[in-house]
Design a protein around this motif. Structure first.
Motif, short mmCIF file in Angstrom:
data_model
loop_
_atom_site.label_atom_id
_atom_site.label_comp_id
_atom_site.label_asym_id
_atom_site.label_seq_id
_atom_site.Cartn_x
_atom_site.Cartn_y
_atom_site.Cartn_z
N LEU A 134 -36.19 12.43 -59.26
CA LEU A 134 -36.90 11.51 -60.17
C LEU A 134 -36.24 10.33 -60.76
O LEU A 134 -34.79 10.41 -60.46
CB LEU A 134 -37.36 12.48 -61.34
CG LEU A 134 -38.51 13.49 -61.12
CD1 LEU A 134 -38.76 14.22 -62.31
CD2 LEU A 134 -39.85 12.73 -60.61
N PRO A 135 -36.52 9.48 -61.21
CA PRO A 135 -36.03 8.28 -61.62
C PRO A 135 -34.56 8.37 -62.64
O PRO A 135 -33.74 7.62 -62.71
CB PRO A 135 -36.79 7.45 -62.48
CG PRO A 135 -38.24 7.89 -61.82
CD PRO A 135 -37.98 9.22 -61.55
N ASP A 136 -34.84 9.57 -63.28
CA ASP A 136 -33.63 10.01 -64.17
C ASP A 136 -32.55 10.90 -63.41
O ASP A 136 -31.51 11.42 -64.22
CB ASP A 136 -34.16 10.67 -65.59
CG ASP A 136 -34.70 12.02 -65.10
OD1 ASP A 136 -35.11 12.31 -63.90
OD2 ASP A 136 -34.78 12.87 -65.88
N HIS A 161 -42.32 12.47 -68.30
CA HIS A 161 -43.28 13.25 -68.33
C HIS A 161 -43.98 13.31 -66.75
O HIS A 161 -43.87 12.51 -65.88
CB HIS A 161 -44.55 12.55 -69.07
CG HIS A 161 -45.80 13.27 -69.18
ND1 HIS A 161 -46.84 13.17 -68.14
CD2 HIS A 161 -46.36 14.09 -69.93
CE1 HIS A 161 -47.91 14.12 -68.41
NE2 HIS A 161 -47.56 14.62 -69.50
N VAL A 162 -44.14 14.59 -66.51
CA VAL A 162 -44.56 14.92 -65.00
C VAL A 162 -45.71 15.84 -65.09
O VAL A 162 -45.85 16.58 -66.21
CB VAL A 162 -43.81 15.33 -64.19
CG1 VAL A 162 -42.37 14.65 -63.90
CG2 VAL A 162 -43.32 16.87 -64.59
N GLU A 163 -46.61 15.85 -64.36
CA GLU A 163 -47.83 16.82 -64.41
C GLU A 163 -47.85 17.79 -63.26
O GLU A 163 -47.83 17.10 -61.88
CB GLU A 163 -49.17 15.93 -64.63
CG GLU A 163 -50.48 17.08 -64.87
CD GLU A 163 -51.59 15.99 -64.93
OE1 GLU A 163 -52.70 16.86 -65.26
OE2 GLU A 163 -51.56 14.84 -65.11
N LEU A 164 -47.92 19.07 -63.08
CA LEU A 164 -47.96 19.76 -62.10
C LEU A 164 -49.36 20.10 -61.96
O LEU A 164 -49.97 20.92 -62.54
CB LEU A 164 -47.30 21.20 -62.26
CG LEU A 164 -46.87 22.09 -61.37
CD1 LEU A 164 -46.41 21.52 -60.17
CD2 LEU A 164 -46.40 23.28 -61.73
N MET A 165 -50.03 19.46 -60.80
CA MET A 165 -51.45 19.73 -60.67
C MET A 165 -51.86 21.13 -60.26
O MET A 165 -52.73 21.70 -60.25
CB MET A 165 -52.12 18.66 -59.71
CG MET A 165 -51.60 17.19 -60.32
SD MET A 165 -52.48 16.98 -61.98
CE MET A 165 -54.00 16.92 -61.50
N SER A 166 -51.04 21.54 -59.14
CA SER A 166 -51.12 22.88 -58.57
C SER A 166 -49.86 23.24 -58.00
O SER A 166 -48.99 22.71 -57.64
CB SER A 166 -52.30 22.94 -57.36
OG SER A 166 -51.83 21.60 -56.32
N GLY A 167 -49.79 24.68 -57.62
CA GLY A 167 -48.66 25.21 -56.90
C GLY A 167 -47.37 25.51 -57.80
O GLY A 167 -47.73 26.03 -58.79
N GLU A 168 -46.31 25.40 -57.15
CA GLU A 168 -45.00 25.96 -58.05
C GLU A 168 -44.00 24.87 -57.92
O GLU A 168 -43.88 24.51 -56.69
CB GLU A 168 -44.59 27.42 -57.68
CG GLU A 168 -43.47 27.94 -58.22
CD GLU A 168 -43.31 29.50 -57.81
OE1 GLU A 168 -42.50 29.91 -58.54
OE2 GLU A 168 -44.19 30.02 -56.96
N VAL A 183 -43.34 18.85 -68.89
CA VAL A 183 -44.16 19.44 -67.73
C VAL A 183 -45.55 19.82 -68.41
O VAL A 183 -45.50 20.91 -69.15
CB VAL A 183 -43.42 20.45 -66.91
CG1 VAL A 183 -44.56 20.73 -65.73
CG2 VAL A 183 -42.12 19.95 -66.25
N GLU A 184 -46.55 19.01 -67.71
CA GLU A 184 -48.00 19.39 -68.04
C GLU A 184 -48.57 20.23 -67.07
O GLU A 184 -48.38 19.93 -65.94
CB GLU A 184 -48.64 18.20 -68.46
CG GLU A 184 -48.27 17.34 -69.75
CD GLU A 184 -48.88 17.99 -71.20
OE1 GLU A 184 -49.59 18.90 -71.08
OE2 GLU A 184 -48.69 17.39 -72.12
N GLN A 185 -49.43 21.14 -67.49
CA GLN A 185 -49.98 22.14 -66.51
C GLN A 185 -51.54 22.49 -67.01
O GLN A 185 -51.19 23.51 -67.75
CB GLN A 185 -48.96 23.23 -65.97
CG GLN A 185 -49.51 23.84 -64.70
CD GLN A 185 -51.02 24.77 -64.73
OE1 GLN A 185 -50.93 25.34 -65.33
NE2 GLN A 185 -51.92 23.97 -64.14
#
Length: 332
Positions: A134-136, A161-168, A183-185
């Motif tokens: 990621l950028p950081d 901020h990242v969003e985990l839409m599916s998976g692991e 992390v938003e899920q």
């Protein structure tokens, strides 16, 4: 495009304007790298590539992106491997890393780059794994059948901020007290300052799972904080209701899907069962209480043949085993 300029770009010697021109040219001519490599491989072989160089090259080749899906590398090492050509082949890997990252951000942008958003979506197909920086400089390992989104323009300005839409995914987060990593899920939010942990997205049938490898994280459901987790703690939460449970688990479980080796030290039979299932796809069973009380110190490697693994395992405590089926073994 002159080969000398491309070589200069790979070595980091270009001016910003030259680098922009080369990157743009590569994006507009996706077959150019193939042509350059083919011409390079056509040169006479003067010396074979050392084995250690080839091994290093194989593990360094990145995933590429086609549309919205990360795919396996398409370039193959030829039978006659010239040491002189290795430099250009390694250069190709560097170009794919540099330009491929830009292409991903550009082609997967779901919003107008002239505005305030630049949404990047990374999708990994089944059976693959993708390492994302990621950028950081935080690192994310994405398991197959995983989708992750983040805003390349807004990332790090207020929060990361990242969003985990599916998976692991497994996150190794760079510490930054001024910009928490989130992390938003679904309705589940995991907030950290700097640590490593994994998040498994909830599905219709399964709850979300958050496991901490190092450091400390906070998990909330919508606006309600559920728990602060430390190393080896795992939270399983229903993303719809917010109902959750917390348990102590082996630290290796946080990164099990991405690691090829795990070291067990005086592990219980239950932990051994979990490790064999995760790393070797083996179901280990026993009906004897004595076996359940034994401790196991062993290194598990995904590449070890099952028979060799079971032979060593039984030597630890003078046990025996028999195979029930292709994936189930009975130890006694």
């Amino acid at each position: 495009m002159e080969k000398a300029l491309l070589e200069k770009f790979i070595e980091g010697g270009c001016t910003p304007e030259e680098a922009r021109q080369v990157s743009q040219w590569l994006l507009e001519h996706p077959d150019a790298l193939d042509t350059i490599l083919n011409n390079t491989w056509a040169e006479p072989v003067t010396a074979l590539m050392p084995a250690d160089m080839e091994s290093s090259l194989r593990v360094s080749l990145p995933l590429q992106t086609t549309g919205t899906t990360a795919e396996a590398p398409v370039y193959q090492l030829p039978h006659n491997r010239s040491a002189g050509r290795y430099r250009w082949y390694a250069a190709a890997a560097v170009v794919l890393l540099l330009v491929g990252g830009w292409w991903m951000a550009r082609s997967l942008n779901n919003a107008d780059n002239s505005g305030t958003n630049a949404l990047v979506t990374v999708t990994v197909p089944a059976g693959k794994m993708y390492k994302l920086t990621l950028p950081d400089e935080s690192t994310v390992w994405l398991k197959g059948n995983t989708q992750l989104k983040y805003d390349a323009k807004q990332f790090g300005i207020i929060t990361r901020h990242v969003e985990l839409m599916s998976g692991e995914a497994f996150f190794d987060v760079q510490r930054n007290a001024e910009h928490p990593f989130v992390v938003e899920q679904g309705g589940v939010r995991t907030t950290v300052l700097g640590t490593s942990f994994s998040v498994k997205a909830a599905t219709d049938k399964n709850a979300a799972v958050i496991t901490v490898a190092t450091g400390k994280i906070s998990v909330s459901h919508h606006t309600k904080e559920l728990e602060v987790l430390t190393q080896g703690r795992q939270l399983v939460v229903n993303a719809q209701t917010g109902h959750y449970t917390v348990s102590q688990v082996p630290v290796w479980m946080a990164s099990a899907f991405k690691d090829s080796v795990v070291q067990l030290n005086a592990a219980s039979f239950g932990e051994l069962q979990q490790a064999l299932q995760q790393f070797c796809n083996i179901q280990l069973q026993t009906n004897q209480q004595q076996v359940k009380q034994q401790r196991y110190t062993i290194q598990l490697n995904r590449s070890t043949p099952v028979k060799d693994l079971m032979d060593v395992l039984c030597l630890l405590n003078q046990n025996q085993y028999h195979r029930k089926n292709d994936s189930t073994y009975i130890i006694y």
